[in-house]
Design an enzyme around this catalytic site. Structure first.
Site, PDB file in Angstrom:
ATOM      1  CG  ASP A 130      -0.875  -0.578   8.057  1.00  0.00           C
ATOM      2  OD1 ASP A 130      -1.179   0.649   7.902  1.00  0.00           O
ATOM      3  OD2 ASP A 130       0.352  -0.338   7.756  1.00  0.00           O
ATOM      4  CE  LYS A 147       0.820   1.022   4.534  1.00  0.00           C
ATOM      5  NZ  LYS A 147       1.412   2.362   5.032  1.00  0.00           N
TER       6      LYS A 147
END
Length: 307
Positions: free
Chosen positions: A145, A17
């Site tokens: 995350d 990401k």
């Protein structure tokens, strides 16, 4: 649950990401910070292969340097497998073979992607069939995350970053990322930010971090130029004091034609937003010619999946 596996081997894949926007609140009594982030999953993948074993073990390979990735219980994928086994009452183990593309300690969530892929791979291997909501609950226990690596796409995260809401993103955004062998410690970057904020010339901590509405509008409209105007990372100034060489890299990328460049997460990976695939290729070639390890990726892409 018995130790017999539903499958002999399961292959799962999860994305790295980028943080398109990252606002950091003041340090709290427990040493943590509330944040507001816009995440985008991009086309660098972590592949996890799960096979039955008597114990829990992990091996690693990939296109990035993996020598610094722990293979003991500090490994987030192993912790994910143990947590799932506990939740399911599974009394067997697993061997996780991880093939990495996401830079290690680069602020792109590679370890979190490993954990997300391990969760869904082991759930399939052991016949858990827990469902998305329960897997996300377990993911949140592993780190901020990990839930996003399960979700993928584009999302807004608040709180510790794990309270996620999907964000609409139209079309495709092209990025050039520049990796670095030398990592940055996330706790050290946050500590440096707190130190810098005690000086009057640094942006003060937000009382309640929020994502700039301009970022969300740019994502909804698929407008890379507008996104470049609003992208921001509060950790960037701190990261640059620890790695001054990244400042020159940011300047080089923008001279090469990038709309903007920013440190991803706590760094040291730097992400450059381009105005399309051809423009990204030009930036990539320019930075590669200057000796940098530059990769062209795009987003948003899907989250963790069984392959």
């Amino acid at each position: 649950m018995s130790t017999s596996a539903v499958f002999d081997r399961v292959h799962a894949r999860a994305p790295g990401k980028l943080n398109l926007f990252f606002e950091v609140g003041a340090v709290q009594d427990d040493g943590y910070h509330d944040v507001a982030s816009a995440y985008q999953a991009v086309s660098l993948w972590e592949d996890v292969y799960a096979t039955p074993a008597d114990g829990f073990r992990v091996s690693m390979s990939g296109s990035v340097f993996v020598g610094d990735v722990p293979s003991d219980d500090r490994n987030l994928a192993l912790r994910a497998a143990r947590l799932l086994a506990q939740r399911l009452g599974h009394d067997g183990g697993v061997h996780l073979e991880i093939v990495k593309q996401v830079p290690v300690a680069g602020g792109m969530g590679g370890g979190s992607a490993d954990a997300a892929a391990a969760l869904i791979a082991c759930d399939a291997l052991w016949g858990g069939d827990l469902g998305s909501a329960e897997l996300h609950r377990l993911a949140a226990r592993l780190g901020a995350d990990v839930p996003f690596a399960l979700m993928g796409g584009t999302a807004v995260g608040i709180g510790r970053g794990d309270r996620l809401s999907p964000a609409l993103a139209k079309g495709r955004f092209d990025w050039v990322i520049v990796t670095s062998r030398e990592g940055l410690s996330t706790p050290e970057v946050y500590t440096r930010l707190d130190e810098m904020r005690r000086r009057p010339d640094i942006r003060p901590a937000a009382g309640s971090p929020t994502v700039d509405p301009g970022v969300l509008h740019a994502l909804r409209s698929g407008d890379a130029v507008a996104l470049a105007a609003h992208a921001r990372n509060d950790l960037q100034a701190a990261a640059l004091t620890l790695r001054p060489d990244l400042r020159e890299l940011l300047e080089r990328g923008e001279r090469a034609g990038a709309l903007t460049g920013l440190v991803s997460g706590s760094g040291p990976t730097v992400a450059f937003l381009a105005d399309g695939p051809e423009e990204a290729l030009d930036v990539q070639m320019s930075l590669s010619a200057s000796g940098y390890d530059a990769l062209h990726v795009h987003g948003p892409v899907h989250g963790a999946r069984i392959m």
